[in-house]
Scaffold this active site. Structure first.
Site, PDB file in Angstrom:
ATOM      1  N   ARG A  55      -6.248   9.138  -1.032  1.00 24.83           N
ATOM      2  CA  ARG A  55      -6.305   9.318  -2.479  1.00 24.83           C
ATOM      3  C   ARG A  55      -7.651   8.850  -3.022  1.00 24.83           C
ATOM      4  O   ARG A  55      -8.213   9.486  -3.925  1.00 24.83           O
ATOM      5  CB  ARG A  55      -5.160   8.554  -3.153  1.00 24.83           C
ATOM      6  CG  ARG A  55      -3.801   9.206  -2.965  1.00 24.83           C
ATOM      7  CD  ARG A  55      -2.664   8.297  -3.428  1.00 24.83           C
ATOM      8  NE  ARG A  55      -2.781   7.907  -4.813  1.00 24.83           N
ATOM      9  CZ  ARG A  55      -2.054   6.936  -5.374  1.00 24.83           C
ATOM     10  NH1 ARG A  55      -1.173   6.254  -4.647  1.00 24.83           N
ATOM     11  NH2 ARG A  55      -2.218   6.637  -6.647  1.00 24.83           N
ATOM     12  N   CYS A 115      -6.280   0.655  -9.200  1.00 23.81           N
ATOM     13  CA  CYS A 115      -5.397   1.399  -8.284  1.00 23.81           C
ATOM     14  C   CYS A 115      -4.935   2.640  -9.021  1.00 23.81           C
ATOM     15  O   CYS A 115      -5.700   3.225  -9.788  1.00 23.81           O
ATOM     16  CB  CYS A 115      -4.233   0.525  -7.811  1.00 23.81           C
ATOM     17  SG  CYS A 115      -3.154  -0.049  -9.137  1.00 23.81           S
TER      18      CYS A 115
END
Length: 286
Positions: A181, A240
């Protein structure tokens, strides 16, 4: 205790009825989860004795379009008082045993409320059960207590802060998402977000820091941090997907004795949802 940040199941079992100790169940569903699970139902079916539910979603800012952003200290304090959490107590938080969400609760209690004594249960609920210790069912009611928040300034970064940091390279940004990601190879679990990462950030996948619901050893953590190319001598900002697993990175760095750490609360849910900010892809050599 197994470290300065954790308590063992054996320690908690010994202190479980101590009125100066309050246990908080901080289980949370993973991002993008679409299944039938209901954590309130799961809590009622089985939780640690004396534990009250610390619902990260319900304790977040309901007026924000972004997921589980910090609420005001006043609203947070009122919720804690209603749960029977009071000043001077030693708070012990746990999750399912993944160490996914308990660090977010630990961070919230430190940053928004200034709680001095917050520990995580080593191994979480799974570790408690592995130790052969009993669960309880049904709701837990505690008498309301006085909870006075003492917010910690400087440990939460906004979008404006992050724009300044990126423009001036004034801090090292750490991204706790999985590598695929971070690089942009895999899509985000939340729809509508760009792929990639904040330019100049370093990837420190949260799951690489954890083993069996605890942090890895300080020696292992230091090796992982060094391998990621993180300069711990600089101010650090953890990010995050939505500010949850960034707290795992904050926890790990705190275990290493690093104190100058903030968290970008909007994280990729905010940055990756915009068209007016720079975005990088690849492994992070930008």
């Amino acid at each position: 205790m197994t470290s300065s940040l954790f308590v063992s199941p054996a320690w908690l079992q010994e202190h479980i009825h101590d009125p100066s100790v309050r246990i908080l169940d901080a289980r949370m569903l993973p991002p993008g989860y679409q299944g039938p699970r209901d954590l309130h139902v799961e809590y009622l079916a089985g939780h640690l004795p004396e534990a009250v539910i610390f619902d990260i979603e319900a304790l977040s800012d309901s007026n924000s379009a972004l997921p589980h952003m910090l609420t005001s200290p006043e609203a947070f304090a009122a919720a804690m008082e209603a749960l029977g959490v009071g000043d001077g107590q030693h708070l012990v938080v746990y999750d399912d045993g993944s160490l996914f969400s308990a660090p977010r609760a630990w961070w919230m209690l430190h940053v928004i409320a200034g709680v001095e004594r917050v520990s995580l249960l080593a191994g979480g609920m799974a570790g408690w059960q592995r130790a052969g210790l009993p669960l309880a069912a049904g709701p837990v009611f505690q008498d309301p207590r006085t909870f006075r928040p003492r917010p910690s300034a400087g440990h939460v970064k906004s979008l404006a802060d992050m724009r300044h940091i990126i423009a001036h390279r004034s801090a090292q940004v750490i991204d706790a998402r999985p590598a695929a990601r971070f690089s942009g190879q895999e899509p985000e679990p939340r729809p509508g977000l760009h792929r990639g990462h904040i330019p100049g950030s370093k990837n420190l996948p949260w799951h690489e820091l954890v083993r069996d619901g605890e942090l890895k050893s300080p020696e292992e953590l230091r090796s992982i941090v060094d391998k990621a190319g993180i300069d711990t001598g600089r101010p650090l900002v953890a990010s995050c997907g939505s500010g949850v697993t960034a707290a795992v990175a904050v926890l790990a760095l705190t275990e290493l004795g690093i104190e100058d750490i903030a968290l970008y609360d909007g994280s990729w849910s905010e940055w990756g949802g915009r068209d007016d900010v720079p975005i990088a892809t690849g492994e992070g050599s930008d």
